[in-house]
Design a protein around this motif. Structure first.
Motif, PDB file in Angstrom:
ATOM      1  N   SER A  92       4.764   0.020  -1.717  1.00 41.27           N
ATOM      2  CA  SER A  92       3.771   0.669  -0.871  1.00 41.27           C
ATOM      3  C   SER A  92       3.157   1.871  -1.603  1.00 41.27           C
ATOM      4  N   HIS A 124      -6.941   4.846   7.820  1.00 46.23           N
ATOM      5  CA  HIS A 124      -5.885   5.639   8.446  1.00 46.23           C
ATOM      6  C   HIS A 124      -5.045   4.726   9.327  1.00 46.23           C
ATOM      7  N   HIS A 126      -1.349   5.799  10.144  1.00 44.87           N
ATOM      8  CA  HIS A 126      -0.027   6.390  10.377  1.00 44.87           C
ATOM      9  C   HIS A 126      -0.051   7.494  11.429  1.00 44.87           C
ATOM     10  N   ASP A 127      -1.089   7.536  12.254  1.00 46.47           N
ATOM     11  CA  ASP A 127      -1.199   8.616  13.238  1.00 46.47           C
ATOM     12  C   ASP A 127      -0.016   8.639  14.195  1.00 46.47           C
ATOM     13  N   ASP A 128       0.408   7.458  14.672  1.00 43.37           N
ATOM     14  CA  ASP A 128       1.537   7.396  15.603  1.00 43.37           C
ATOM     15  C   ASP A 128       2.826   7.863  14.921  1.00 43.37           C
ATOM     16  N   ILE A 129       2.993   7.475  13.680  1.00 40.05           N
ATOM     17  CA  ILE A 129       4.208   7.870  12.955  1.00 40.05           C
ATOM     18  C   ILE A 129       4.243   9.374  12.742  1.00 40.05           C
ATOM     19  N   PHE A 130       3.109   9.942  12.347  1.00 36.16           N
ATOM     20  CA  PHE A 130       3.071  11.394  12.160  1.00 36.16           C
ATOM     21  C   PHE A 130       3.296  12.125  13.479  1.00 36.16           C
ATOM     22  N   VAL A 160      11.374   0.580  13.153  1.00 34.68           N
ATOM     23  CA  VAL A 160      10.584   1.661  12.561  1.00 34.68           C
ATOM     24  C   VAL A 160      11.236   3.005  12.856  1.00 34.68           C
ATOM     25  N   LEU A 164      12.447   5.837  10.177  1.00 33.16           N
ATOM     26  CA  LEU A 164      12.023   7.241  10.213  1.00 33.16           C
ATOM     27  C   LEU A 164      13.224   8.177  10.334  1.00 33.16           C
ATOM     28  N   TYR A 188      -2.693  13.143   3.110  1.00 33.82           N
ATOM     29  CA  TYR A 188      -2.841  11.749   3.513  1.00 33.82           C
ATOM     30  C   TYR A 188      -4.122  11.100   2.989  1.00 33.82           C
ATOM     31  N   TYR A 215      -0.996  -5.858   4.077  1.00 36.67           N
ATOM     32  CA  TYR A 215      -1.297  -4.883   3.034  1.00 36.67           C
ATOM     33  C   TYR A 215      -1.927  -5.476   1.776  1.00 36.67           C
TER      34      TYR A 215
END
Length: 264
Positions: A92, A124, A126-130, A160, A164, A188, A215
């Motif tokens: 990744s 973009h 990864h908003d939920d992860i951040f 997930v 994390l 980012y 990906y």
């Protein structure tokens, strides 16, 4: 350009068998620890070094997440370890670091192995992860059950959340993040950008992609071959983006076979 960060690594130690080392570079919010099971297998044949990139794992926090800087960090570590040439495997975001290293310092890379990433700009995603990581940062949980509940406010997937949670560490009676979350979020735009370098890497290259991952799509392959003209692309069935965890045996076998065919 930012100065190099002195990276932490897991190092299996020097190998007397004459085989070139294997360097492993993790993905976003990952760490060298994620690769321990693979390291135990690969170290039987060669020296294995798994790095923690800046703002990840046990490495220091620093501004700047561009690929030229992260590639320089890895090169500085290899210099410190006395590794002049190695097989380089990146997953990744780590795959983009590996591609950058190969393009900027091709003499250091005996073969390039890229896991589920293409040399393209991504949207973009990864908003939920951040947001979940911020919940933990601000919630100051005292145990992993509380931390999981905070992560669950934004992340439905248990797998997930467990991934994390590998970024948690205990201190002063509470769990805190060991990643440089502020620096990662600020950097980012550079993380989702293409890898560094202007020329193609014409050395041997293996690209492994998960059949269930978005990906490395077929329409990205022309760009991939412009950057990595000798790339061999293998698709692992029943595997997503974390293909090394979804299909560890198939992943391991593909890596071993490729390195054996290109010993450097």
């Amino acid at each position: 350009m930012p100065s190099c960060v002195e990276l932490y690594c897991l190092d299996s130690g020097a190998d007397d068998g004459g085989e070139l080392p294997l360097v492993i570079i993790h993905g976003l919010l990952g760490s060298a620890d994620n690769w321990r099971s693979h390291i135990r297998t690969w170290r039987k044949k060669r020296r294995v070094v798994a790095v923690d990139l800046r703002n990840h794992g046990r490495s220091p926090h620093a501004e700047g997440m561009d690929y030229a800087a992260m590639s320089d960090d890895v090169l500085a570590l290899l210099d410190t370890l006395g590794i002049k040439r190695a097989h380089v495997l990146g997953h990744s975001m780590g795959g983009k670091v590996a591609m950058s290293l190969a393009r900027l310092s091709p003499g250091r890379v005996a073969s390039l192995l890229v896991a589920d990433i293409a040399p393209v700009a991504y949207q973009h995603g990864h908003d939920d992860i951040f947001a979940a990581m911020r919940e933990v940062q601000n919630g100051r949980p005292t145990d992993r059950r509380e931390a999981d509940a905070l992560l669950a406010r934004h992340i439905d997937s248990r797998a997930v959340r467990l991934f994390l949670a590998t970024n948690l560490q205990r201190g002063d009676g509470e769990l805190t993040l060991r990643v440089g979350l502020d620096q990662i979020i600020a950097g980012y735009p550079a993380i989702i950008a293409p890898p560094a370098g202007e020329v193609a890497f014409d050395g041997p290259c293996l690209v492994l992609r998960g059949a269930d991952s978005p990906y490395v799509q077929d329409d990205m392959l022309p760009t991939l071959r412009e950057v990595l003209p000798r790339a061999r692309v293998i698709t692992l069935k029943d595997a997503g983006h974390w293909l090394h965890a979804d299909q560890p045996d198939a992943f391991h076998q593909a890596v071993e076979a490729f390195i054996a065919a290109h010993p450097g």
